[in-house]
Design a protein around this motif. Structure first.
Motif, PDB file in Angstrom:
ATOM      1  N   PHE A   1       0.814  -1.327   0.015  1.00 25.05           N
ATOM      2  CA  PHE A   1      -0.046   0.185   0.102  1.00 25.05           C
ATOM      3  C   PHE A   1       0.785   1.240  -0.008  1.00 25.05           C
ATOM      4  O   PHE A   1       0.191   2.339  -0.126  1.00 25.05           O
ATOM      5  CB  PHE A   1      -0.988   0.069   1.280  1.00 25.05           C
ATOM      6  N   GLN A   2       2.198   1.285   0.312  1.00 20.94           N
ATOM      7  CA  GLN A   2       2.887   2.370   0.447  1.00 20.94           C
ATOM      8  C   GLN A   2       2.988   3.520  -0.694  1.00 20.94           C
ATOM      9  O   GLN A   2       3.035   4.638  -0.608  1.00 20.94           O
ATOM     10  CB  GLN A   2       4.277   1.964   0.791  1.00 20.94           C
ATOM     11  N   LYS A   3       2.921   2.964  -1.937  1.00 21.94           N
ATOM     12  CA  LYS A   3       2.897   3.794  -3.009  1.00 21.94           C
ATOM     13  C   LYS A   3       1.479   4.322  -3.292  1.00 21.94           C
ATOM     14  O   LYS A   3       1.467   5.613  -3.841  1.00 21.94           O
ATOM     15  CB  LYS A   3       3.482   3.129  -4.506  1.00 21.94           C
ATOM     16  N   ALA A   4       0.347   3.901  -3.006  1.00 20.55           N
ATOM     17  CA  ALA A   4      -0.806   4.284  -3.188  1.00 20.55           C
ATOM     18  C   ALA A   4      -1.346   5.004  -2.311  1.00 20.55           C
ATOM     19  O   ALA A   4      -1.978   6.108  -2.297  1.00 20.55           O
ATOM     20  CB  ALA A   4      -1.742   3.019  -3.525  1.00 20.55           C
ATOM     21  N   LEU A   5      -1.374   4.437  -0.922  1.00 17.03           N
ATOM     22  CA  LEU A   5      -2.102   5.101   0.295  1.00 17.03           C
ATOM     23  C   LEU A   5      -1.344   6.180   0.842  1.00 17.03           C
ATOM     24  O   LEU A   5      -2.018   7.218   1.787  1.00 17.03           O
ATOM     25  CB  LEU A   5      -2.359   4.046   1.363  1.00 17.03           C
ATOM     26  N   VAL A   6      -0.112   6.649   0.747  1.00 12.84           N
ATOM     27  CA  VAL A   6       0.589   7.899   1.036  1.00 12.84           C
ATOM     28  C   VAL A   6       0.211   8.776  -0.040  1.00 12.84           C
ATOM     29  O   VAL A   6       0.833   8.954  -1.002  1.00 12.84           O
ATOM     30  CB  VAL A   6       2.095   7.599   1.319  1.00 12.84           C
ATOM     31  N   ILE A   7      -0.929   9.634   0.180  1.00 15.14           N
ATOM     32  CA  ILE A   7      -1.467  10.629  -0.669  1.00 15.14           C
ATOM     33  C   ILE A   7      -0.890  11.970  -0.728  1.00 15.14           C
ATOM     34  O   ILE A   7      -1.227  12.565  -1.548  1.00 15.14           O
ATOM     35  CB  ILE A   7      -2.867  10.480  -0.531  1.00 15.14           C
ATOM     36  N   ALA A   8       0.004  12.309   0.167  1.00 15.09           N
ATOM     37  CA  ALA A   8       0.549  13.685   0.160  1.00 15.09           C
ATOM     38  C   ALA A   8       1.865  13.452   1.154  1.00 15.09           C
ATOM     39  O   ALA A   8       1.937  12.543   2.058  1.00 15.09           O
ATOM     40  CB  ALA A   8      -0.372  14.592   1.037  1.00 15.09           C
ATOM     41  N   GLY A   9       2.913  14.275   0.708  1.00 13.85           N
ATOM     42  CA  GLY A   9       4.072  14.226   1.253  1.00 13.85           C
ATOM     43  C   GLY A   9       4.916  12.903   1.055  1.00 13.85           C
ATOM     44  O   GLY A   9       4.474  12.006   0.215  1.00 13.85           O
ATOM     45  N   LYS A  10       6.065  12.889   1.478  1.00 10.27           N
ATOM     46  CA  LYS A  10       6.964  11.724   1.247  1.00 10.27           C
ATOM     47  C   LYS A  10       6.886  10.501   2.453  1.00 10.27           C
ATOM     48  O   LYS A  10       6.387  10.794   3.575  1.00 10.27           O
ATOM     49  CB  LYS A  10       8.385  12.000   1.439  1.00 10.27           C
ATOM     50  N   TYR A  11       6.949   9.209   1.989  1.00 13.40           N
ATOM     51  CA  TYR A  11       6.744   8.181   2.930  1.00 13.40           C
ATOM     52  C   TYR A  11       7.588   8.110   4.198  1.00 13.40           C
ATOM     53  O   TYR A  11       7.183   7.846   5.332  1.00 13.40           O
ATOM     54  CB  TYR A  11       6.972   6.986   2.425  1.00 13.40           C
ATOM     55  N   ASP A  12       8.881   8.782   4.163  1.00 12.84           N
ATOM     56  CA  ASP A  12       9.790   9.014   5.469  1.00 12.84           C
ATOM     57  C   ASP A  12       9.577  10.136   6.165  1.00 12.84           C
ATOM     58  O   ASP A  12      10.268  10.490   7.060  1.00 12.84           O
ATOM     59  CB  ASP A  12      11.024   8.586   4.903  1.00 12.84           C
ATOM     60  N   ALA A  13       8.451  11.053   5.838  1.00 12.83           N
ATOM     61  CA  ALA A  13       8.381  12.112   6.608  1.00 12.83           C
ATOM     62  C   ALA A  13       8.070  11.768   8.105  1.00 12.83           C
ATOM     63  O   ALA A  13       7.042  10.664   8.435  1.00 12.83           O
ATOM     64  CB  ALA A  13       7.125  12.814   6.007  1.00 12.83           C
ATOM     65  N   PRO A  14       8.534  12.755   9.111  1.00 14.71           N
ATOM     66  CA  PRO A  14       8.595  12.138  10.543  1.00 14.71           C
ATOM     67  C   PRO A  14       7.079  12.425  11.150  1.00 14.71           C
ATOM     68  O   PRO A  14       6.673  11.585  11.874  1.00 14.71           O
ATOM     69  CB  PRO A  14       9.441  13.087  11.198  1.00 14.71           C
ATOM     70  N   HIS A  15       6.228  13.435  10.849  1.00 19.51           N
ATOM     71  CA  HIS A  15       4.852  13.572  11.174  1.00 19.51           C
ATOM     72  C   HIS A  15       4.099  12.755  10.100  1.00 19.51           C
ATOM     73  O   HIS A  15       4.110  12.858   9.001  1.00 19.51           O
ATOM     74  CB  HIS A  15       4.434  15.091  11.271  1.00 19.51           C
TER      75      HIS A  15
ATOM     76  N   PRO B   1       7.116  19.034  -2.646  1.00 17.40           N
ATOM     77  CA  PRO B   1       8.235  19.630  -2.732  1.00 17.40           C
ATOM     78  C   PRO B   1       8.224  21.167  -3.148  1.00 17.40           C
ATOM     79  O   PRO B   1       7.275  21.611  -3.861  1.00 17.40           O
ATOM     80  CB  PRO B   1       8.863  18.990  -4.137  1.00 17.40           C
ATOM     81  N   GLY B   2       8.862  21.925  -2.376  1.00 19.34           N
ATOM     82  CA  GLY B   2       8.718  23.353  -2.230  1.00 19.34           C
ATOM     83  C   GLY B   2       7.884  23.837  -1.243  1.00 19.34           C
ATOM     84  O   GLY B   2       7.484  25.226  -1.267  1.00 19.34           O
ATOM     85  N   GLY B   3       6.652  23.005  -0.808  1.00 17.90           N
ATOM     86  CA  GLY B   3       5.864  23.380   0.055  1.00 17.90           C
ATOM     87  C   GLY B   3       6.280  23.657   1.457  1.00 17.90           C
ATOM     88  O   GLY B   3       7.573  23.384   1.900  1.00 17.90           O
ATOM     89  N   LYS B   4       5.505  24.270   2.475  1.00 16.77           N
ATOM     90  CA  LYS B   4       6.276  24.874   3.792  1.00 16.77           C
ATOM     91  C   LYS B   4       6.530  23.575   4.395  1.00 16.77           C
ATOM     92  O   LYS B   4       7.533  23.715   5.256  1.00 16.77           O
ATOM     93  CB  LYS B   4       5.126  25.644   4.342  1.00 16.77           C
ATOM     94  N   TYR B   5       5.728  22.539   4.412  1.00 15.68           N
ATOM     95  CA  TYR B   5       6.087  21.360   5.234  1.00 15.68           C
ATOM     96  C   TYR B   5       6.548  20.180   4.410  1.00 15.68           C
ATOM     97  O   TYR B   5       6.372  19.128   4.853  1.00 15.68           O
ATOM     98  CB  TYR B   5       4.839  20.921   6.035  1.00 15.68           C
ATOM     99  N   ALA B   6       7.268  20.505   3.296  1.00 16.60           N
ATOM    100  CA  ALA B   6       7.825  19.499   2.462  1.00 16.60           C
ATOM    101  C   ALA B   6       8.920  18.821   3.285  1.00 16.60           C
ATOM    102  O   ALA B   6       9.588  19.223   4.015  1.00 16.60           O
ATOM    103  CB  ALA B   6       8.455  20.172   1.441  1.00 16.60           C
ATOM    104  N   GLY B   7       8.625  17.144   3.477  1.00 10.42           N
ATOM    105  CA  GLY B   7       9.619  16.296   4.002  1.00 10.42           C
ATOM    106  C   GLY B   7       9.360  16.409   5.430  1.00 10.42           C
ATOM    107  O   GLY B   7       9.970  15.596   6.171  1.00 10.42           O
ATOM    108  N   LYS B   8       8.199  16.954   5.773  1.00 11.60           N
ATOM    109  CA  LYS B   8       7.989  16.965   7.105  1.00 11.60           C
ATOM    110  C   LYS B   8       6.749  16.129   7.700  1.00 11.60           C
ATOM    111  O   LYS B   8       6.519  15.659   8.870  1.00 11.60           O
ATOM    112  CB  LYS B   8       8.023  18.424   7.805  1.00 11.60           C
ATOM    113  N   VAL B   9       5.719  16.276   6.840  1.00 10.03           N
ATOM    114  CA  VAL B   9       4.436  15.583   7.170  1.00 10.03           C
ATOM    115  C   VAL B   9       4.101  14.817   6.035  1.00 10.03           C
ATOM    116  O   VAL B   9       4.274  15.174   4.833  1.00 10.03           O
ATOM    117  CB  VAL B   9       3.402  16.886   7.378  1.00 10.03           C
TER     118      VAL B   9
END
Length: 206
Positions: free
Chosen positions: A7-21, A51-59
């Motif tokens: 499910f990892q590619k489909a159900l993570v619908i925003a942000g990166k899978y390894d984002a801490p929040h 990418p480029g968003g305020k919380y990119a890589g964070k949530v």
């Protein structure tokens, strides 16, 4: 946060899978309030976490299928979403938005005179229109009933996973939103940019 690898590619619908929040949204395709929240996810959260968003890589945002069995068609529409997650994971959110937009066609009364096979045929047309005609055949194969009388379909195990996950975590209503694994009761389906911005300013600590 737990998510089976398929499910990892489909159900993570925003942000990166390894984002801490992690924001987990339990949504039912035939719930009007879930449809409302889906619009906010698409217009407010996804840009902030891209990418480029305020919380990119964070949530990141994870879509959790919340089957509501008192609506007979809920099982069928969630089977459809899970089948798309298998055949076209990159288009799962696109299909989900399309399904939310026409959810009224799958409400209790409109589907009351349709057989399960007719509901699935209708969903296959939506797949063809939103994901691509080339995906429709694979979608229908996944939703074909197995030869054993009570064997379900090729996505029955995926459906069981989502239902069991909700049950073990005590999720009852849709939509329900979790922040880093805890229910965020303050989140409302009516939230817009202002409310989400204030929420994230308080919650994001990285």
């Amino acid at each position: 946060m737990a998510l089976q690898p398929s499910f990892q590619k489909a159900l993570v619908i925003a942000g990166k899978y390894d984002a801490p929040h992690t924001i987990e949204v339990f949504l039912d395709y035939v719930c009007p309030f879930s449809a409302k929240l889906s619009l906010a996810i698409d217009s407010v959260l996804r840009p902030l976490f891209a990418p480029g968003g305020k919380y990119a890589g964070k949530v990141k945002v994870i879509f959790r299928n919340q089957v509501q069995p008192w609506h007979a068609s809920s099982t069928f529409v969630h089977e459809a979403g899970l089948a798309v997650a298998r055949i076209a994971p990159e288009d799962f959110w696109k299909f989900s938005l399309a399904l939310f937009k026409v959810q009224g066609e799958y409400f209790d009364i409109p589907t009351s005179s349709l057989t399960p096979l007719q509901v699935r045929e209708k969903l296959a047309k939506l797949v063809a229109d939103t994901v691509g005609q080339d995906k429709a055949a694979g979608f229908q194969d996944l939703l074909a009933l197995k030869s054993s009388p009570n064997g379900g379909t090729a996505v029955t195990d995926d459906l069981k996973y989502t239902v069991k996950f909700s049950r073990q975590n005590g999720i009852h209503v849709s939509p329900t939103v979790l922040w880093d694994g805890l229910i965020a009761n303050e989140v409302s389906s009516s939230w817009g940019e202002k409310e989400w911005t204030e929420f994230l300013e308080k919650k994001v600590t990285v």
